[in-house]
Design a protein around this motif. Structure first.
Motif, PDB file in Angstrom:
ATOM      1  N   PRO A 155       0.823  -1.216   0.000  1.00 57.72           N
ATOM      2  CA  PRO A 155       0.000   0.000   0.000  1.00 57.72           C
ATOM      3  C   PRO A 155       0.855   1.263   0.000  1.00 57.72           C
ATOM      4  O   PRO A 155       1.973   1.274   0.514  1.00 57.72           O
ATOM      5  CB  PRO A 155      -0.810  -0.121   1.295  1.00 57.72           C
ATOM      6  CG  PRO A 155      -0.043  -1.069   2.149  1.00 57.72           C
ATOM      7  CD  PRO A 155       0.637  -2.016   1.216  1.00 57.72           C
ATOM      8  N   ALA A 156       0.333   2.316  -0.565  1.00 60.40           N
ATOM      9  CA  ALA A 156       1.066   3.588  -0.650  1.00 60.40           C
ATOM     10  C   ALA A 156       1.239   4.185   0.748  1.00 60.40           C
ATOM     11  O   ALA A 156       0.409   3.976   1.635  1.00 60.40           O
ATOM     12  CB  ALA A 156       0.308   4.562  -1.546  1.00 60.40           C
ATOM     13  N   PRO A 157       2.319   4.921   0.964  1.00 65.95           N
ATOM     14  CA  PRO A 157       2.538   5.541   2.271  1.00 65.95           C
ATOM     15  C   PRO A 157       1.498   6.611   2.585  1.00 65.95           C
ATOM     16  O   PRO A 157       0.987   7.277   1.682  1.00 65.95           O
ATOM     17  CB  PRO A 157       3.940   6.144   2.145  1.00 65.95           C
ATOM     18  CG  PRO A 157       4.167   6.303   0.683  1.00 65.95           C
ATOM     19  CD  PRO A 157       3.416   5.188   0.028  1.00 65.95           C
ATOM     20  N   VAL A 158       1.199   6.749   3.865  1.00 65.19           N
ATOM     21  CA  VAL A 158       0.245   7.745   4.329  1.00 65.19           C
ATOM     22  C   VAL A 158       1.006   8.761   5.175  1.00 65.19           C
ATOM     23  O   VAL A 158       1.263   8.545   6.361  1.00 65.19           O
ATOM     24  CB  VAL A 158      -0.874   7.092   5.167  1.00 65.19           C
ATOM     25  CG1 VAL A 158      -1.862   8.151   5.665  1.00 65.19           C
ATOM     26  CG2 VAL A 158      -1.580   6.012   4.373  1.00 65.19           C
ATOM     27  N   ILE A 159       1.403   9.858   4.560  1.00 64.72           N
ATOM     28  CA  ILE A 159       2.135  10.893   5.288  1.00 64.72           C
ATOM     29  C   ILE A 159       1.926  12.222   4.574  1.00 64.72           C
ATOM     30  O   ILE A 159       2.029  12.307   3.340  1.00 64.72           O
ATOM     31  CB  ILE A 159       3.641  10.567   5.396  1.00 64.72           C
ATOM     32  CG1 ILE A 159       4.365  11.644   6.197  1.00 64.72           C
ATOM     33  CG2 ILE A 159       4.268  10.311   4.039  1.00 64.72           C
ATOM     34  CD1 ILE A 159       5.811  11.271   6.542  1.00 64.72           C
ATOM     35  N   ASP A 160       1.611  13.260   5.340  1.00 65.61           N
ATOM     36  CA  ASP A 160       1.381  14.542   4.676  1.00 65.61           C
ATOM     37  C   ASP A 160       2.712  15.240   4.410  1.00 65.61           C
ATOM     38  O   ASP A 160       3.735  14.945   5.035  1.00 65.61           O
ATOM     39  CB  ASP A 160       0.435  15.431   5.496  1.00 65.61           C
ATOM     40  CG  ASP A 160       0.986  15.827   6.855  1.00 65.61           C
ATOM     41  OD1 ASP A 160       2.148  16.270   6.920  1.00 65.61           O
ATOM     42  OD2 ASP A 160       0.260  15.681   7.849  1.00 65.61           O
ATOM     43  N   ASP A 161       2.684  16.140   3.465  1.00 70.60           N
ATOM     44  CA  ASP A 161       3.917  16.799   3.018  1.00 70.60           C
ATOM     45  C   ASP A 161       4.588  17.579   4.137  1.00 70.60           C
ATOM     46  O   ASP A 161       5.824  17.656   4.203  1.00 70.60           O
ATOM     47  CB  ASP A 161       3.605  17.743   1.846  1.00 70.60           C
ATOM     48  CG  ASP A 161       3.220  16.982   0.580  1.00 70.60           C
ATOM     49  OD1 ASP A 161       3.551  15.781   0.509  1.00 70.60           O
ATOM     50  OD2 ASP A 161       2.578  17.582  -0.296  1.00 70.60           O
ATOM     51  N   ALA A 162       3.787  18.166   5.021  1.00 73.24           N
ATOM     52  CA  ALA A 162       4.363  19.004   6.082  1.00 73.24           C
ATOM     53  C   ALA A 162       5.214  18.168   7.039  1.00 73.24           C
ATOM     54  O   ALA A 162       6.359  18.536   7.357  1.00 73.24           O
ATOM     55  CB  ALA A 162       3.245  19.706   6.848  1.00 73.24           C
ATOM     56  N   LEU A 163       4.703  16.998   7.478  1.00 73.63           N
ATOM     57  CA  LEU A 163       5.477  16.152   8.382  1.00 73.63           C
ATOM     58  C   LEU A 163       6.691  15.583   7.674  1.00 73.63           C
ATOM     59  O   LEU A 163       7.790  15.538   8.251  1.00 73.63           O
ATOM     60  CB  LEU A 163       4.600  15.009   8.920  1.00 73.63           C
ATOM     61  CG  LEU A 163       5.305  14.028   9.856  1.00 73.63           C
ATOM     62  CD1 LEU A 163       5.896  14.742  11.058  1.00 73.63           C
ATOM     63  CD2 LEU A 163       4.342  12.920  10.295  1.00 73.63           C
ATOM     64  N   ARG A 164       6.518  15.174   6.429  1.00 74.63           N
ATOM     65  CA  ARG A 164       7.654  14.622   5.684  1.00 74.63           C
ATOM     66  C   ARG A 164       8.767  15.662   5.542  1.00 74.63           C
ATOM     67  O   ARG A 164       9.951  15.350   5.721  1.00 74.63           O
ATOM     68  CB  ARG A 164       7.191  14.150   4.301  1.00 74.63           C
ATOM     69  CG  ARG A 164       8.229  13.309   3.567  1.00 74.63           C
ATOM     70  CD  ARG A 164       7.688  12.855   2.209  1.00 74.63           C
ATOM     71  NE  ARG A 164       8.561  11.862   1.626  1.00 74.63           N
ATOM     72  CZ  ARG A 164       9.695  12.113   1.001  1.00 74.63           C
ATOM     73  NH1 ARG A 164      10.120  13.380   0.902  1.00 74.63           N
ATOM     74  NH2 ARG A 164      10.427  11.142   0.497  1.00 74.63           N
ATOM     75  N   THR A 165       8.393  16.901   5.255  1.00 75.20           N
ATOM     76  CA  THR A 165       9.385  17.961   5.096  1.00 75.20           C
ATOM     77  C   THR A 165      10.119  18.223   6.411  1.00 75.20           C
ATOM     78  O   THR A 165      11.344  18.403   6.434  1.00 75.20           O
ATOM     79  CB  THR A 165       8.706  19.249   4.609  1.00 75.20           C
ATOM     80  OG1 THR A 165       8.108  19.005   3.324  1.00 75.20           O
ATOM     81  CG2 THR A 165       9.706  20.386   4.493  1.00 75.20           C
ATOM     82  N   ARG A 166       9.385  18.211   7.511  1.00 75.76           N
ATOM     83  CA  ARG A 166      10.008  18.454   8.813  1.00 75.76           C
ATOM     84  C   ARG A 166      10.972  17.322   9.179  1.00 75.76           C
ATOM     85  O   ARG A 166      12.048  17.561   9.732  1.00 75.76           O
ATOM     86  CB  ARG A 166       8.930  18.627   9.884  1.00 75.76           C
ATOM     87  CG  ARG A 166       8.097  19.888   9.712  1.00 75.76           C
ATOM     88  CD  ARG A 166       7.193  20.127  10.916  1.00 75.76           C
ATOM     89  NE  ARG A 166       6.374  21.319  10.726  1.00 75.76           N
ATOM     90  CZ  ARG A 166       5.081  21.307  10.411  1.00 75.76           C
ATOM     91  NH1 ARG A 166       4.459  20.142  10.250  1.00 75.76           N
ATOM     92  NH2 ARG A 166       4.411  22.422  10.262  1.00 75.76           N
ATOM     93  N   LEU A 167      10.583  16.085   8.891  1.00 74.01           N
ATOM     94  CA  LEU A 167      11.472  14.952   9.171  1.00 74.01           C
ATOM     95  C   LEU A 167      12.716  15.007   8.285  1.00 74.01           C
ATOM     96  O   LEU A 167      13.828  14.690   8.740  1.00 74.01           O
ATOM     97  CB  LEU A 167      10.720  13.629   8.964  1.00 74.01           C
ATOM     98  CG  LEU A 167       9.625  13.320   9.986  1.00 74.01           C
ATOM     99  CD1 LEU A 167       8.839  12.077   9.566  1.00 74.01           C
ATOM    100  CD2 LEU A 167      10.211  13.129  11.382  1.00 74.01           C
ATOM    101  N   LEU A 168      12.543  15.427   7.045  1.00 72.61           N
ATOM    102  CA  LEU A 168      13.685  15.602   6.147  1.00 72.61           C
ATOM    103  C   LEU A 168      14.662  16.633   6.694  1.00 72.61           C
ATOM    104  O   LEU A 168      15.882  16.461   6.609  1.00 72.61           O
ATOM    105  CB  LEU A 168      13.210  16.028   4.754  1.00 72.61           C
ATOM    106  CG  LEU A 168      12.913  14.937   3.735  1.00 72.61           C
ATOM    107  CD1 LEU A 168      12.368  15.559   2.455  1.00 72.61           C
ATOM    108  CD2 LEU A 168      14.181  14.144   3.413  1.00 72.61           C
ATOM    109  N   ASP A 169      14.123  17.680   7.246  1.00 68.47           N
ATOM    110  CA  ASP A 169      14.979  18.724   7.813  1.00 68.47           C
ATOM    111  C   ASP A 169      15.823  18.180   8.967  1.00 68.47           C
ATOM    112  O   ASP A 169      16.936  18.663   9.219  1.00 68.47           O
ATOM    113  CB  ASP A 169      14.126  19.902   8.316  1.00 68.47           C
ATOM    114  CG  ASP A 169      13.506  20.696   7.176  1.00 68.47           C
ATOM    115  OD1 ASP A 169      13.998  20.568   6.033  1.00 68.47           O
ATOM    116  OD2 ASP A 169      12.519  21.417   7.430  1.00 68.47           O
TER     117      ASP A 169
END
Length: 583
Positions: free
Chosen positions: A54-68
């Protein structure tokens, strides 16, 4: 991409390593006799492209913060990494992966470099109401890694593989501070360079981490000397939302209910362990594993108890019952030349002494220390073994055990790819109940095989001695040819064994932990009042249910565990379903 190595997505260990029956002429006949399976056909490992992830369930805002926080290299959401971090290495996990039965897959994997990054990840995820699941070596076999099936929030796997260093050693105190992501070999290699050892060698040693050992209350093979992980860990640090739990490495305290003990065995539900202070010992001058034979399992158990209460000091006391002894011989290479002559002579001698070789049991006992000290302890053990009708076989047999002690899961995977299911259940009980528990567990398993209408095999070994009792470790196997009934047949046997532990004065698990697999028996194990205390602790410490929810105690999912398969209720085999908690 992350630089952290993982086990195969579909089985134990790394790619290119597995069990090979070639040169072991007794293995195929043994499997045929035990469970009626012909292993001559080639195995059929699964193909990753056949999985529907199944495709991942994560919004762009949280993903961007984790990337940071961790950087692009250390945030992964490709299908392979997500599957690797979703299931452990229990037989139920591997049965499902071979059938493409993925339910809730983690959405993203992050690899923090240090505690500061772990703190940022935890705070971001709890503030976003995401789920956090710590990941060490991925070797868990009780369903402690998988998200709950109905989880709709983002699930973040926090892989501590980059945090793998021995940070410092207090030589005077015999303590070492080690990061939680360090795997067994990494720990021993770094300690060994300075002449130290932690002495903790669980079956999963090559593929499990310090943090995982602490989170599941692990026990190593040499626990007779070094103790289990609760004895070894003296202090630790664990990241929680907005804070770090910091426990100093004290030899003993009287500081109220032990917070250290609360974290040990908590399976990620109280926070993410980042490091620990552990007891370490100087590498011994001599280390030897000696093999022994006993005429039967009962005489061997009696000898193990007397050894434990004697003046002998051992690191390992282990004996296999007749079935496991037969299996051990079946996995050995064909004997040739002098070795074959020696073994044939020995077996002939035992027959003349009146031994029934089908009841004979193989034992391993380990010693270490100074050369003179080891010989003194071996002399005491030899006297006890002889008193109980056993004989010394020698260090040759012991060295074979020592070199192969971490390889058993490869045999399980080999059988699974050819149509057989094999699993383990381990427990402890007082000395006075040990033989009774063994007998009733064997009886319960055989009855369950009959109930399932299948041929099956169960074996056992004794390991891990304590003042008041010991651990019994059962392994069972059954054919898995009919996919329509294989889950149910497996569940029938597994539940019968676990329920027998509850019915006969044992514990739900000795060192594998609870996860979701063993959760249904917790109220019977520690009493309803005990689970009430655990629930109050877990819910009070994690009101948002963000830290690995659903493990240890159920959160309302039906059935034996979150991954059950329409099998009877946990008490179905013994007729005691009403005792299973319905929390």
């Amino acid at each position: 991409m992350s630089g952290v190595k993982h086990q195969k997505w579909w089985g134990w260990g790394v790619e290119g390593i597995g069990f090979n029956p070639e040169g072991k002429p007794n293995f195929a006949p043994f499997v045929k006799k035990a469970i009626g399976l012909d292993i001559s056909k080639p195995g059929t490992p699964p193909k990753f492209e056949d999985l529907d992830v199944p495709a991942p369930v994560i919004d762009d805002a949280l993903r961007t913060r984790l990337l940071d926080v961790v950087g692009e290299r250390y945030l992964l959401d490709d299908d392979l990494d997500r599957v690797v971090h979703t299931l452990g290495k229990g037989v139920r996990d591997l049965m499902r992966i071979r059938r493409g039965d993925l339910r809730r897959v983690v959405d993203v994997v992050v690899y923090p470099a240090d505690e500061a990054q772990v703190q940022k990840i935890v705070d971001l995820c709890v503030d976003a109401d995401a789920v956090l699941i710590p990941f060490g070596g991925g070797s868990n076999i009780v369903g402690a890694l998988e998200p709950m099936p109905a989880e709709r929030r983002t699930v973040v796997s926090v892989d501590l593989g980059r945090m793998s260093k021995v940070l410092e050693i207090d030589d005077e105190s015999g303590l070492a501070r080690i990061q939680a992501g360090a795997l067994g070999p990494q720990i021993e290699e770094q300690l060994g360079r300075r002449g130290w050892t932690m002495g903790h060698f669980p079956d999963s040693f090559n593929h499990s981490s310090l943090g995982g050992w602490i989170a599941t209350r692990s026990t190593g093979m040499q626990s007779d000397k070094y103790g289990d992980i609760a004895d070894i860990v003296r202090g630790l640090r664990a990241v929680r939302h907005g804070e770090v739990l910091a426990l100093r490495p004290l030899p003993s305290t009287s500081s109220g209910p032990s917070v250290r003990e609360m974290v040990i065995g908590s399976e990620g539900r109280l926070g993410i362990i980042t490091e620990a202070w552990v007891n370490v010992h100087r590498v011994p001058e001599v280390r030897e594993i000696v093999g022994y034979f006993f005429p039967d399992f009962t005489s061997g158990l009696d000898a193990m108890q007397e050894i434990h209460t004697s003046d002998a000091h051992t690191i390992v006391t282990r004996i296999s019952d007749a079935n496991e002894t037969e299996m051990s011989f079946a996995t050995q290479r064909a004997q040739k030349g002098r070795k074959k002559l020696v073994m044939n002579t020995l077996f002939g001698y035992l027959k003349r002494r009146g031994w029934d070789l089908e009841k004979m049991c193989l034992s391993y006992i380990g010693f270490e220390g100074g050369r003179r000290y080891v010989k003194q302890n071996q002399a005491i053990v030899k006297e006890i073994v002889t008193k109980h009708g056993g004989i010394v076989v020698g260090t040759g047999v012991g060295s074979v055990y020592d070199s192969k002690k971490f390889d058993t899961p490869y045999i399980r995977d080999f059988l699974l790819d050819r149509g057989a299911t094999a699993d383990v259940s381990e427990t402890t009980t007082p000395w006075s109940n040990l033989k009774h528990l063994y007998d009733t567990t064997i009886e319960a398993a055989n009855h369950a095989f009959d109930t399932a209408g299948t041929k099956g095999f169960i074996m056992c070994h004794f390991a891990h001695s304590y003042h008041s009792g010991a651990c019994l470790y059962f392994t069972f196997a059954l054919p898995d040819n009919d996919k329509a009934t294989s889950y149910q047949n497996y569940d029938t046997v597994k539940r019968a064994i676990q329920q027998n532990f509850m019915d006969n004065g044992a514990t739900v698990s000795h060192h594998h932990g609870v996860g979701s697999e063993h959760a249904p028996w917790m109220a019977e194990d520690i009493s309803p009042a005990g689970t009430k205390l655990q629930r109050a602790l877990l819910e009070g410490a994690d009101p948002g249910n963000n830290f690995n929810p659903g493990k240890i105690l159920h959160d309302g999912e039906p059935g034996i565990a979150m991954h059950s398969y329409d099998a009877p209720a946990p008490g179905g085999v013994s007729g005691r379903a009403e005792q299973v908690p319905s929390a």
